[in-house]
Design an enzyme around this catalytic site. Structure first.
Site, PDB file in Angstrom:
ATOM      1  N   GLY A 188      42.757 -12.083  11.364  1.00 37.06           N
ATOM      2  CA  GLY A 188      43.437 -11.820  10.148  1.00 37.06           C
ATOM      3  C   GLY A 188      42.777 -12.554   8.869  1.00 37.06           C
ATOM      4  O   GLY A 188      43.284 -12.623   7.987  1.00 37.06           O
ATOM      5  N   VAL A 238      44.248 -22.372  13.571  1.00 31.99           N
ATOM      6  CA  VAL A 238      45.032 -22.209  14.783  1.00 31.99           C
ATOM      7  C   VAL A 238      44.500 -21.232  15.855  1.00 31.99           C
ATOM      8  O   VAL A 238      45.076 -20.757  16.681  1.00 31.99           O
ATOM      9  CB  VAL A 238      46.523 -21.734  14.437  1.00 31.99           C
ATOM     10  N   GLY A 239      43.166 -21.008  15.831  1.00 30.69           N
ATOM     11  CA  GLY A 239      42.495 -20.186  16.630  1.00 30.69           C
ATOM     12  C   GLY A 239      42.582 -20.520  18.160  1.00 30.69           C
ATOM     13  O   GLY A 239      43.312 -19.431  19.041  1.00 30.69           O
ATOM     14  N   GLU A 240      42.251 -21.712  18.488  1.00 28.87           N
ATOM     15  CA  GLU A 240      42.118 -22.089  19.852  1.00 28.87           C
ATOM     16  C   GLU A 240      43.395 -23.026  20.278  1.00 28.87           C
ATOM     17  O   GLU A 240      43.646 -22.622  21.351  1.00 28.87           O
ATOM     18  CB  GLU A 240      40.793 -22.905  19.977  1.00 28.87           C
ATOM     19  N   ALA A 247      45.488 -26.549   5.127  1.00 29.45           N
ATOM     20  CA  ALA A 247      45.824 -25.750   6.156  1.00 29.45           C
ATOM     21  C   ALA A 247      44.837 -26.234   7.361  1.00 29.45           C
ATOM     22  O   ALA A 247      43.621 -26.599   7.023  1.00 29.45           O
ATOM     23  CB  ALA A 247      45.493 -23.963   5.850  1.00 29.45           C
ATOM     24  N   LYS A 248      45.238 -26.254   8.477  1.00 28.25           N
ATOM     25  CA  LYS A 248      44.515 -26.628   9.729  1.00 28.25           C
ATOM     26  C   LYS A 248      44.164 -25.194  10.435  1.00 28.25           C
ATOM     27  O   LYS A 248      45.064 -24.218  10.281  1.00 28.25           O
ATOM     28  CB  LYS A 248      44.793 -27.498  10.708  1.00 28.25           C
ATOM     29  N   SER A 272      37.767 -22.909  15.602  1.00 34.08           N
ATOM     30  CA  SER A 272      39.121 -22.760  14.709  1.00 34.08           C
ATOM     31  C   SER A 272      39.026 -23.388  13.257  1.00 34.08           C
ATOM     32  O   SER A 272      39.588 -23.796  12.800  1.00 34.08           O
ATOM     33  CB  SER A 272      40.340 -23.559  15.319  1.00 34.08           C
ATOM     34  N   ILE A 300      37.415 -12.067  13.227  1.00 34.44           N
ATOM     35  CA  ILE A 300      37.028 -11.706  14.415  1.00 34.44           C
ATOM     36  C   ILE A 300      38.498 -11.238  15.213  1.00 34.44           C
ATOM     37  O   ILE A 300      38.858 -11.411  16.428  1.00 34.44           O
ATOM     38  CB  ILE A 300      36.635 -12.991  15.245  1.00 34.44           C
ATOM     39  N   GLY A 301      39.403 -10.597  14.415  1.00 32.66           N
ATOM     40  CA  GLY A 301      40.582 -10.057  14.713  1.00 32.66           C
ATOM     41  C   GLY A 301      41.575 -10.781  14.369  1.00 32.66           C
ATOM     42  O   GLY A 301      42.888 -10.702  14.644  1.00 32.66           O
TER      43      GLY A 301
END
Lengths: 337, 793
Positions: free
Chosen positions: B520, B748-750, B745-746, B559, B517-518
């Site tokens: 990456g 990091v979107g929101e 990894a977690k 996220s 959704i942009g």
């Protein structure tokens, strides 16, 4: 947006004749404001008369003896970047620079900037048949009026959106318009009209008339060593670009030996027309400008303000802008603090 | 989409031992799903490709305009559909005349409420929405749809449809709607329900309670009572909502700008009773969602129906104006009462929130603003009440960090206020209330790098030094600094499946259902795949978000994308690698477990010069192709998976004009392993930019007298421009080890949006002494605030 005819006239005369003979003809220059109105369904032109293909309407000429002449089709980008304007008419360069975005300034013209329609969201929204569009009510009075007028309002409370107009009025500019019956000129200040005169219009253009030129007269004694001319445009907006003034102040001042010899103070974003402030000018004339005097001039200019309920802040904001602009123009304090 | 019904599906007999239960936290909602047990993979100790700033694999496609979005889809004989929308916030429709529209050139069909009434979107848990209605409950609600051969014809035809309204009373203000004075009754039991994901009951708030408030307030040395307000925030995605639908016989293809093609597929299949293999949804490239495109939209269903009706492909892409009359983050009013000891320890928190959620039940899921209050700080005595109040406004939806973003505006300003009152460093106050256990689930956090975020962020920002700076009293420019912190989910989880295909020339196809959704996604999934296979990123072609060619994964919300699909991609790559090593082992005359794959070679680990090229091994595949499958395994049991962060900012305020300029941001985030520093930093910078708009300029306003939105454009809504985004944003990852999934990894979107607005508000207070409790912090509020302080302006 409805379908329309796009017409490239061969001459200015043909443009004005077409505009006056066809009731649904609209003039298009940069089209920035016009297309917005068409897309929002505020106007539905059958014909657009294009001025972009006409020669010799986009000049910028400066001489010490004649002052500044700008063709109505000169873009805001050209105006803001013009070296003579930057040097001698700072207020205009700053005002042009403050408009919208670089993309819009590359296309938007001076004529269009002066003649643009109000940005009031009730006017721009097709859902509201407001007084400005021939309806019965100014929805801002009891509605969301934080951007509306605090001076000169009634029966509609729009603010004039132009940045260049206050700047040019502060410079004492004249405007020339051409119509089917020839050309006429008037002080730019007289070009704009209050809604009490006609709630549907913001200026004196008659059917078929278009703005062709703005002329800024030269200063009396530019060159005298003890005299100085300074001008400044300050504009407050809610975001960095692509926004209209919450309030703006254009001040143009001549000083001699630190004393204010002549000054024009004009507010934008607070009234249905660019709002000249004679009280501020009177306060400053013949005096050395300091903090207290500048503050007094600002306060005096807003004494008549009548906020609508959600725009009280504009009173203080506009007074502050006048104060700061006056201090910036006066020789004693050239830079803002 | 996960819903409760589905989570309880029985597992086929005999397969139970291969599956186990796993908790997944999506947008704060915890769901238990069954998932395949996946053989654990060793942690990556040293990585070659993962962790590198690899350029976006689709960057060139995007900047050259080659990437095809839903709005770009052009099909032969395609029609354009446009909705006729209610002009009133509440009305009964007496008549709709369509004759003129049908006679208009190019018009093919008009759909009316009666044509679509048997198709209902949503579900009993989420709430349902009519596709078209005869009783619109908000301005802009869909009444009819018209399709024509050109957009212009469709627009004209829509205007020719005459709707006769009987106006009905309406209510916009949730605080009015909640009272007896409300002119509208939405339900017999009342005009509000509980907000959030729990069991909601009309007329009752949703409540979280622990300990004893009375005891807590008695222990307190200070009691703070404050109210904070947030305005609705609109997603304003670069690409507006849109759908193109095309039938080929009974096979339907839908191009949808969506965060999750499978959710859209499920919804279409359910609403129209179609087999899923006849519903293909494609969402390869899409221009931003921020929560507003989590599932199908009304335009999805209307485009599908219109395409069926007319026998033509139909495109229904909303205008920007229409987009602004739709989904948004709901407004909130947050009342807090907090008890604090002299040493800063919190003894009691009472919070009551009122959230305006539109006229339909579906909005109430997003009508809470208390999750951070419940979790963020150690406090034994807590009670939160969230009321989701019905109003004649559009249904809100998820928006980037739903609930927490609203909550942080209040809570993080409150912490700042308390710190100032106690004359304590706001970081110190937060650390005194630090907690290692999730106080809602009573589970320990798997990892919590918040203290590290405070430390690193404060150091990079020079917090200690800047915080003590004083302003020149004579200057009209005031400077101030502020900080805030955040918590979010972002642990991801099952289900997610990925397929890695090795071709005989050694090239690789990666098939993942994940949306990009942009953020990456395509790039980081390529990196994970390349890392595991030991080949370069450019050997991999990603196909994503296509229900016909890629396997299932959850939508890109909460996220979760990286932490859900990333581990499945690694597993699939590992599965493919093992198969290839089996084949290579024969050629090299060793056992498969003696082999490694790296830098494009397969080699004997103990004897690296004994090797063959990756493509040579692939060229020897008897089947000419090899398929690796990978699944997202379960999350660790009994632990809460959360992402943390702290942001610091510096502002400059002109007290003459009231203008606020954000000069600098330092963001330190705990997101586990960073797969790609470029895309990581982009996410954080994007979040801070969005948060700057929320803090300073964005405002959705509906005219109180008419119920018509007056900010339905990019000009009037005022998202930040490039001149408003902070120029100087420093982004740091604290790299606290995280082992809850096989990529470490977690999400990091929101997270990067949550702390931004309160950090700015705190800096504004620090600079001026003005505490702005409602966003946005416009020049008007600064001027009014300074006036009420009696300060010199």
């Amino acid at each position: 947006m409805r379908n329309f005819q796009h017409f490239n006239p061969a001459s200015l005369a043909q443009a004005t004749t077409t505009l006056s003979s066809k009731p649904d003809a609209w003039v298009i220059a940069g089209g920035i404001d016009l297309l917005g109105e068409m897309k929002n369904g505020i106007i539905q032109p059958g014909t657009l008369v294009n001025l972009k293909t006409l020669p010799n309407l986009d000049y910028i000429k400066f001489s010490e003896s004649d002052g500044l002449r700008i063709g109505a089709m000169a873009t805001l980008a050209k105006i803001e970047a013009h070296p003579d304007i930057r040097k001698h008419f700072t207020v205009l360069s700053q005002a042009a620079h403050s408009v919208a975005t670089p993309q819009i300034r590359n296309v938007g013209t001076l004529g269009g900037n002066l003649c643009q329609r109000p940005r009031c969201w009730y006017y721009r929204n097709p859902a509201f048949h407001c007084l400005k569009k021939g309806g019965k009510e100014c929805f801002s009075v009891s509605g969301e009026n934080k951007y509306n007028a605090i001076l000169g309002g009634g029966p509609v409370f729009i603010v004039h959106p132009s940045d260049c107009a206050p700047a040019l009025i502060s410079l004492g500019a004249e405007v020339t318009v051409a119509g089917p019956r020839g050309k006429r000129s008037m002080p730019l200040e007289k070009f704009f009209i209050l809604p009490t005169e006609n709630p549907l219009r913001e200026n004196r253009l008659q059917a078929g008339e278009v703005v062709t030129e703005v002329h800024v007269p030269p200063f009396h004694d530019a060159g005298s060593s003890s005299s100085a001319h300074r001008s400044v445009y300050l504009k407050v907006k809610e975001r960095g670009a692509w926004d209209f003034a919450l309030a703006s102040a254009a001040v143009s001042m001549e000083t001699n030996a630190g004393m204010c010899r002549s000054v024009r103070v004009v507010l934008g974003g607070v009234a249905p027309i660019p709002w000249r402030c004679p009280q501020a000018e009177k306060t400053c004339m013949g005096k050395q400008i300091d903090e207290a005097l500048a503050a007094e001039a600002g306060k005096a200019s807003l004494a008549q303000a009548v906020p609508l309920g959600k725009n009280d802040y504009k009173v203080e904001m506009a007074a502050n802008l006048i104060k700061r602009a006056l201090l910036m123009c006066s020789a004693s304090s050239a830079s803002p603090r | 989409m996960i819903d409760d019904e589905k989570t309880q599906k029985p597992i086929p007999p005999g397969q139970d031992q291969e599956y186990e239960e796993s908790e997944v936290n999506i947008e704060g909602r915890r769901v238990t799903v069954r998932t395949r047990k996946v053989p654990p993979l060793p942690d990556w100790t040293k990585t070659e490709i993962v962790g590198q700033p690899v350029p976006r694999v689709d960057g060139v496609d995007k900047v050259t305009g080659r990437a095809k979005y839903t709005s770009d889809v052009q099909l032969p004989h395609m029609l354009y559909a446009i909705a006729v929308r209610s002009e009133l916030p509440h009305a009964r429709i007496k008549n709709i005349s369509i004759e003129k529209a049908l006679a208009h050139p190019g018009v093919h069909a008009v759909l009316l409420p009666k044509d679509v009434e048997r198709y209902i979107m949503g579900n009993p848990f989420a709430g349902t929405l009519p596709l078209l209605t005869l009783e619109p409950k908000y301005t802009g609600e869909e009444i009819a749809v018209v399709a024509a051969e050109t957009e212009l014809q469709a627009e004209d035809a829509a205007r020719l449809i005459q709707v006769d309204y009987e106006p009905l009373p309406f209510v916009l203000d949730p605080e009015v709607s909640m009272t007896d004075k409300s002119p509208v009754k939405f339900f017999p039991e009342g005009n509000f329900t509980g907000g959030g994901f729990g069991q909601r009951k009309i007329g009752q708030p949703s409540v979280h309670t622990r300990g004893d408030l009375d005891v807590g307030f008695k222990e307190a040395d200070h009691i703070f009572e404050e109210t904070f307000r947030t305005e609705p925030q609109q997603h304003a995605c670069m690409e507006v909502h849109g759908t193109t639908a095309s039938w080929d016989g009974d096979h339907l293809t839908v191009w949808e700008s969506t965060q999750g093609v499978f959710g859209v597929q499920e919804e279409i299949s359910r609403v129209f009773t179609l087999p899923m293999n006849d519903v293909r949804v494609i969402g390869t490239h899409m221009g931003g969602g921020f929560g507003s495109k989590g599932g199908a939209g009304k335009q999805t269903m209307l485009a599908v129906l219109m395409a069926r009706r007319t026998g033509r492909p139909v495109k229904m892409v909303l205008s920007r104006h229409e987009d602004f009359m739709g989904v948004y983050r709901p407004a909130s009013i947050q009342h807090y009462k907090v008890g604090v000891k002299n040493d800063g320890r919190l003894t009691a928190i009472e919070m009551k929130s009122v959230n305006a959620v539109g006229a339909y039940m579906s909005g109430s899921m997003w009508g809470n603003s208390s999750p951070m209050t419940q979790q963020m700080y150690a406090c034994a005595n807590v009670r939160t009440e969230d009321r989701a109040v019905f109003t004649n406004t559009p249904p809100p939806g998820a928006m980037r960090g739903p609930s927490n973003v609203q909550n942080a505006w209040g809570l993080e300003q409150l912490m700042d206020l308390i710190a100032h009152k106690l004359n304590m460093d706001p970081i110190e106050l937060r650390m005194r209330n630090d907690v290692k256990v999730d106080q809602v689930t009573h589970q320990p956090y798997h990892s919590k790098g918040l203290a590290e975020c405070f430390k690193l962020g404060a150091e990079k920002f020079h917090w200690d030094e800047k915080r003590l700076r004083r302003n020149d009293p004579a200057s009209t420019k005031k400077y101030g600094v502020g900080m805030a912190s955040q918590i979010w989910g972002g642990g991801g989880g099952p289900p997610a499946t990925a397929i890695v295909k090795i071709n005989q020339d050694g090239s690789i196809n990666l098939l993942t259902g994940a949306a990009d959704i942009g953020t990456g996604t395509r790039t980081v999934m390529s990196q994970i795949c390349a890392e595991e296979l030991g080949v370069a990123v450019d050997r991999i072609h990603v196909t994503n978000a296509d229900t016909e060619t890629t396997p299932y994964t959850l939508p890109s919300y909460g996220s979760i994308t990286l932490a859900s699909s990333g581990p499945a991609v690694r597993s699939a790559a590992n599965d493919a690698k093992r198969q290839l090593l089996d084949l290579a082992a024969g050629s090299l005359g060793v056992k498969p477990e003696e082999l490694s794959s790296k830098d494009g070679f397969i080699f004997v680990t103990a004897q690296p010069d004994k090797r063959m090229k990756f493509e040579a091994a692939a060229g020897a595949m008897p089947e000419r192709t090899l398929v690796g499958r990978g699944y997202r395994g379960p999350n660790p049991k009994g632990q809460s998976l959360n992402a943390f962060g702290a942001q610091f900012c510096e502002v400059e305020i002109d007290i003459h004009s009231g203008e606020v300029k954000v000069l600098k941001f330092v963001a330190a985030h705990d997101s586990g392993r960073v797969i790609n520093p470029h895309t990581f930093a982009s996410q954080v910078k994007g979040g801070i930019t969005m948060g700057t708009g929320y803090a300073l300029s964005e405002r959705r306003l509906i005219d109180k007298n008419t119920g018509v939105p007056v900010t339905a454009s990019l000009l009037e809504y005022r998202p930040p421009t490039s001149l408003d985004a902070p120029v100087d944003i420093e982004v740091y990852s604290v790299d606290v080890p995280y082992t809850a999934n096989n990529i470490g990894a977690k999400g990091v979107g929101e997270p990067p949006l949550i702390a931004t607005a309160p950090a700015i508000a705190n800096a504004v207070y620090h600079a001026t002494g003005v505490r702005v409790k409602s966003n946005p912090i416009t020049p008007e509020k600064i001027i009014d605030g300074l006036k009420s302080l009696g300060g010199r302006t």
